[in-house]
Design an enzyme around this catalytic site. Structure first.
Site, PDB file in Angstrom:
ATOM      1  CE  LYS B  76      67.582 117.768   4.965  1.00 51.92           C
ATOM      2  NZ  LYS B  76      68.921 117.546   5.559  1.00 51.92           N
ATOM      3  CB  SER B 151      68.655 113.880   7.131  1.00 48.63           C
ATOM      4  OG  SER B 151      69.280 115.122   6.902  1.00 48.63           O
ATOM      5  CB  SER B 175      72.389 115.128   6.354  1.00 50.73           C
ATOM      6  OG  SER B 175      71.992 114.376   7.464  1.00 50.73           O
TER       7      SER B 175
END
Lengths: 95, 485
Positions: B76, B151, B175
């Site tokens: 990420k 997310s 997330s």
């Protein structure tokens, strides 16, 4: 309670975010619906509840107050948007 | 050899160790997949040349005794990576090249893996659909026009589309677990303090935790083992002995007590979610676990509490983006204050601005007690609910999300409806507990749905074991057609 446009402009000023007049309208609507949701908490009586300040069952560690790194000025300045050798540069503050 | 990229991380590691595939060929196979998957928009940055160099280095001098020998991994874009651009999905960091490496990624590299690229995410991890990223929407490989969750949406999309053998995300309110549920993959949010937060772009410091996202439970154990551990540089890092999660993985769950909280049956929840929950309960019962009805009475107040605590912390954390030391700076602004205001206005997207304003307001003079202090008190009650329940049970089983993946644009006009996605995941962050989302089935449209296992603090091994037993008996298979290439 409800947030009006003036209040939102004031909070935006505190947060150092400029907000166009055109955007204030939709922000007001969104934030009011969020605060309506948040205010469900008022249903609960919390007079005798201690606030939770740490989720860990340990206290914060302390360490020796000594320098553990340094001499990395170049690295620190590497990403600055406007650089002048050894300093960060900002718009003129003092006349 | 058949397509290696659709294998699990564990299988790939075996193939590397038995020299059926080289790190270089493995890396090339992923690069090929990534290049044909541009439509998914899962990557913000790729580091192919660097990855191929590392693969070659590994093949020349392999060390097979590492946890992740010669494994390329995309992560990420919230993890700072030394000399590789790190954006956090934001315009305000569009030119930020860290001069340091996050502890969690450093741990991964020290175990033999290397960076393949940086994955798209909601801006500063604020979102549930990956639609707040400055770098565009990410598509869920499950279906065109479906969101991958958020997310960590780039992470879930890349994993499910075989663009990385495993990945890591961060979880502040769901997330990791919600995108895992939306893509038929496994996601774990560890106990607060198990994985170092050092070098991760901060959102809400008392809630943020990094964790693995993988295809199988075994993979999840391998990744957690690789990334976790005490770190002096994180003041809330837990100092304890490292666990061997993958070696200690067991599928015997006989006699374990599984709590079923009645408050997780919410209004308007699709029938399929409820049915899946029933299916999950039956599987665990048939494996010898004991189901126990429990009550977590303050569950409905978790989301409102979260939307005070998280924005309050975010408004403080994001004060550092001022256009002076790094990141984007506006060309406008006559004086210093105006430069700050323009920089932050142009640099942040709408959702991030909304949350900074909420946070600034709830912390502002005269409102602190009514909002922030109140939220901290309710947070105490939510934690106490879990503490009380865990005196009589080993773990809790709930659905991961109230629905399957939705269409892009479906919820962007109504922030509160978007926030409700995290209704089952947020309480865990507030209480600092570990929780696993595991794929369990599909809804009538064929979209994956997950179930969540919540454990006691530092009881990751137990929820992994339950997940391992569940996985073997659930029969879920992620059937994703590669329509994008």
């Amino acid at each position: 309670m409800s947030l009006d446009k003036e209040k939102i402009k004031h909070v935006a000023k505190l947060a150092r975010i400029s907000v166009d007049d055109a955007k204030v309208e939709s922000l007001t609507k969104d934030l009011n619906s969020i605060f309506k949701f948040i205010e469900q908490l008022n249903e609960l009586n919390t007079d005798k509840v201690e606030p939770l300040t740490s989720i860990l069952n340990q206290s914060l560690r302390s360490r020796k107050d000594e320098i553990s790194d340094g001499k990395i000025r170049e690295k620190v300045l590497k990403n600055s948007p406007k650089e002048n050798e050894e300093f960060f540069v900002v718009p003129k503050v003092v006349e | 050899m058949a397509d290696i990229t659709n294998q699990s991380l564990n299988e790939i590691i075996e193939n590397i160790k038995t020299k059926k595939v080289s790190s270089t060929d493995l890396t090339k196979a992923y690069i090929k997949n990534i290049e044909s998957a541009k439509k998914l928009n899962a990557f913000v940055t790729t580091t192919f040349d660097q990855a191929l160099d590392k693969a070659k280095q590994f093949d020349n001098k392999p060390n097979f005794n590492q946890l992740l020998p010669g494994i390329p991994l995309a992560v990420k874009d919230l993890f700072c990576t030394e000399n590789t651009k790190t954006t956090a999905g934001s315009n305000i960091l569009n030119n930020f090249i860290p001069s340091y490496e996050s502890t969690v990624t450093k741990n991964l590299w020290n175990n033999g893996s290397f960076l393949l690229g940086k994955l798209n995410c909601d801006e500063f991890a604020m979102g549930s659909s990956n639609e707040t990223s400055h770098y565009g929407n990410v598509i869920n490989p499950v279906g065109d026009q479906l969101v991958p969750g958020g997310s960590s949406g780039g992470s879930s999309s890349a994993l499910a589309a075989d663009l990385t053998p495993a990945t890591i995300g961060t979880d502040t309110g769901g997330s990791i677990r919600q995108p895992a549920s939306f893509t038929g993959t496994v996601g774990l949010k560890p106990t607060y303090g198990l994985c170092s937060r050092w070098g991760i772009v901060a959102f809400a410091s008392s809630l943020d935790q990094a964790g693995p996202m993988t295809k199988t439970i075994k993979d999840c154990a391998i990744m957690l083992e690789s990334m976790s551990g005490f770190d002096e540089k994180d003041s809330t890092s837990i100092n304890k002995k490292k666990e061997q999660y993958s070696k200690n993985l067991k599928d015997n769950i006989k006699g374990l007590k599984i709590g079923i909280p009645k408050e997780y049956r919410v209004d308007n929840m699709p029938k399929e979610v409820d049915e899946l929950w029933e299916k999950g309960k039956k599987i665990l019962k048939d494996l010898g676990a004991q189901l126990i009805d429990i009550s977590l009475p303050h569950t409905k107040y978790a989301l409102p509490t979260y939307y005070i605590v998280a924005p309050a912390e975010a408004s403080s954390n994001l004060a550092r983006y001022d256009g002076v030391r790094y990141g984007y700076r506006s060309k406008q602004g006559k004086d210093l204050i105006e430069m700050y205001e323009k920089t932050r206005s142009e640099g942040f997207g709408d959702e991030v601005k909304r949350r900074i304003l909420i946070g600034t307001y709830v912390l502002s003079s005269g409102y602190y007690d009514a909002y922030y202090l109140k939220a901290q008190k309710v947070r105490q009650l939510i934690k106490k609910d879990f503490d009380d329940s865990f005196t009589k049970i080993d773990a809790i089983l709930t659905p991961s999300t109230p629905s399957s993946a939705f269409k892009i644009g479906e919820k962007t006009n109504d922030p509160v409806s978007m926030y409700l996605n995290d209704i089952f995941t947020v309480p865990v962050n507030l209480a600092g507990l570990p929780a696993l989302s595991m794929p369990a089935g599909v809804d009538k449209q064929g979209y994956p749905l997950g179930l969540q296992l919540i454990g006691k603090a530092l009881d990751e091994q137990k929820i992994l074991n339950i997940g391992y037993a569940f996985e073997k008996n659930c029969g879920f298979k992620n059937e994703i057609k590669k329509w994008w290439s």
